[in-house]
Write an enzyme that holds these catalytic residues in place. Structure first.
Site, PDB file in Angstrom:
ATOM      1  N   ASN A  57     -18.577  18.765 -41.603  1.00 43.57           N
ATOM      2  CA  ASN A  57     -19.117  19.778 -40.697  1.00 43.57           C
ATOM      3  C   ASN A  57     -20.197  20.572 -41.421  1.00 43.57           C
ATOM      4  O   ASN A  57     -20.530  20.284 -42.576  1.00 43.57           O
ATOM      5  CB  ASN A  57     -18.001  20.685 -40.173  1.00 43.57           C
ATOM      6  CG  ASN A  57     -17.233  21.336 -41.312  1.00 43.57           C
ATOM      7  OD1 ASN A  57     -17.763  22.147 -42.053  1.00 43.57           O
ATOM      8  ND2 ASN A  57     -15.954  20.958 -41.449  1.00 43.57           N
TER       9      ASN A  57
ATOM     10  N   ASP B 139      -9.981  18.652 -38.655  1.00 38.24           N
ATOM     11  CA  ASP B 139      -8.711  18.560 -37.929  1.00 38.24           C
ATOM     12  C   ASP B 139      -8.134  17.147 -37.956  1.00 38.24           C
ATOM     13  O   ASP B 139      -6.919  16.965 -37.900  1.00 38.24           O
ATOM     14  CB  ASP B 139      -8.902  18.994 -36.476  1.00 38.24           C
ATOM     15  CG  ASP B 139      -9.221  20.471 -36.347  1.00 38.24           C
ATOM     16  OD1 ASP B 139      -8.649  21.268 -37.122  1.00 38.24           O
ATOM     17  OD2 ASP B 139     -10.043  20.834 -35.491  1.00 38.24           O
TER      18      ASP B 139
ATOM     19  N   PRO C  49      -3.282  17.622 -42.246  1.00 36.97           N
ATOM     20  CA  PRO C  49      -2.310  18.712 -42.401  1.00 36.97           C
ATOM     21  C   PRO C  49      -2.957  20.047 -42.064  1.00 36.97           C
ATOM     22  O   PRO C  49      -4.160  20.251 -42.290  1.00 36.97           O
ATOM     23  CB  PRO C  49      -1.929  18.631 -43.881  1.00 36.97           C
ATOM     24  CG  PRO C  49      -3.063  17.909 -44.540  1.00 36.97           C
ATOM     25  CD  PRO C  49      -3.556  16.933 -43.521  1.00 36.97           C
TER      26      PRO C  49
ATOM     27  N   ILE D 277      -3.423  23.445 -43.170  1.00 34.60           N
ATOM     28  CA  ILE D 277      -3.261  24.214 -44.402  1.00 34.60           C
ATOM     29  C   ILE D 277      -2.835  25.639 -44.103  1.00 34.60           C
ATOM     30  O   ILE D 277      -1.898  26.176 -44.710  1.00 34.60           O
ATOM     31  CB  ILE D 277      -4.579  24.201 -45.206  1.00 34.60           C
ATOM     32  CG1 ILE D 277      -4.942  22.765 -45.593  1.00 34.60           C
ATOM     33  CG2 ILE D 277      -4.455  25.085 -46.448  1.00 34.60           C
ATOM     34  CD1 ILE D 277      -6.316  22.627 -46.210  1.00 34.60           C
TER      35      ILE D 277
END
Length: 398
Positions: A209, A279, A305, A307
């Site tokens: 991103n 994600d 996961p 976090i």
């Protein structure tokens, strides 16, 4: 940790190659470092490596006429605010435990009043040997000495078990230093995640991103200035680590979770998750570059996961602050995220606004917590970070 004058001692063992990375991390964190190598260490790594990384001459001999003309070993012992021996071999531990001063490193250790930190490294059988354990027990009873590790796992000889030197970033993380006490976060440990994560598609492509990491790095600098001991878990960014901050570099979401969990395990008062974590990740990573075809390509994705939720769900959870980068319905999504993940606070920003958020030096945010909401900015991210840390510390202490 507060920048210090650190004498890095390197003894003989395959783990000596890790000491070069440890030196790099110490320098990046703002410390002044000088290196002493034993004769055994030079069989594994050349002094020139440490000289290039430290910018200082490397000392290797007690009987160096030029250095000892000025009582060089005493000068080193007085110069050091902390002595860190990594790796500390079984031989070195034995000599230090019995007060020997038969080379430069042991002589400096005997001549200093500074704290001594040992990071043992050896074969698992050597570590388990009763004679080694007796020597370690003697050193553990010495108030001047702190031992870090060893770790367990695969070893260079093919064995598995205790004896591995802790990884350089873990040693940096676990070094204990006095912290300023006059700031709002004086003496507290703050863990911050920053930047993007990357999830591999094949050997040359990845999903990521636009996060630059600037907000997280500004917060790390502000937390350090507020008196905190700061651990920064960073995805791939093009930013310099703030002075006095321990940075751990990661790439994927799973790596970030692992590094963050280890940092929190060390005791954490405040966790701030600014990282833009992917994600999802590809269910499978292609072994070779995916070739272009005339047809469409489908990707099967699996969840990464969470976090933030993982840390917030711990029984020893720190005060946990999340960030929400949204493009619409910012307040609604942020409040929902705060409730679902059981956060103490969430900082939300609208990244659809031109000139704010990702890849910008400016930002504007709204902070939601049990105390209500507060708006900050638009302003420079460094100034915004100071305001946010003041607000967070006030809320923590309320």
């Amino acid at each position: 940790m507060t920048p210090q004058r650190i004498l890095l001692g390197v003894t003989g063992g395959i783990a000596a190659y890790k000491s070069a990375e440890l030196l790099r991390l110490l320098k990046k964190a703002g410390h002044e470092v000088r290196v002493v190598m034993t004769e055994g260490a030079m069989a594994f790594v050349q002094p020139m490596t440490f000289q290039a990384l430290s910018g200082e001459p490397v000392r290797t001999s007690l009987l160096d006429p030029e250095a000892e003309a000025g009582m060089g070993h005493i000068e080193l012992a007085r110069w050091a605010e902390r002595i860190l021996v990594a790796p500390a071999s079984a031989n070195f531990l034995a000599r230090l435990a019995h007060g020997m001063a038969d080379d430069l490193l042991t002589t400096v250790c005997c001549a200093t009043d500074a704290p001594i930190v040992l990071a043992p490294a050896m074969n698992q059988a050597m570590w388990r040997n009763p004679r080694t354990l007796r020597n370690v027990a003697v050193l553990d009873d010495d108030a001047q000495i702190t031992r870090l590790g060893p770790d367990e796992g695969d070893q260079a000889c093919g064995d598995t078990g205790p004896g591995r030197m802790l990884e350089p970033e873990q040693i940096l993380l676990r070094l204990v230093a006095d912290q300023p006490v006059d700031g709002p976060l004086g003496g507290r440990h703050v863990v911050i995640t920053a930047g993007p994560t990357r999830e591999a598609l094949d050997p040359v492509r990845y999903l990521t991103n636009h996060s630059s990491g600037k907000m997280g790095y500004a917060l790390a600098d502000a937390a350090r200035q507020a008196g905190a001991r700061v651990t920064l878990i960073s995805g791939p960014v093009q930013l310099a680590c703030p002075a006095g901050v321990a940075r751990i570099d990661v790439t994927t979401a799973e790596e970030m979770l692992s590094a963050t969990s280890r940092a929190v395990d060390e005791g954490c008062d405040l966790f701030v998750a600014t990282a833009a974590v992917a994600d999802y990740r590809p269910a499978e990573v292609a072994g070779d570059k995916i070739k272009k075809t005339d047809g469409t390509v489908s990707l099967s994705m699996v969840p990464n996961p969470d976090i933030l939720a993982t840390i917030a769900a711990r029984t020893d959870r720190p005060f946990t602050v999340g960030f929400a980068a949204e493009t619409r319905d910012v307040a609604a999504y942020a409040r929902d995220k705060m409730a679902r993940k059981k956060l103490d606070m969430i900082v939300a920003n609208d990244v659809s606004q031109s000139g704010l958020g990702f890849n910008s030096d400016q930002n504007a945010v709204t902070v939601f917590s049990g105390e209500g909401e507060a708006r900050f900015g638009p302003s420079d991210k460094r100034a915004l970070a100071v305001d946010l840390l003041d607000y967070i510390s006030h809320t923590m202490n309320a």
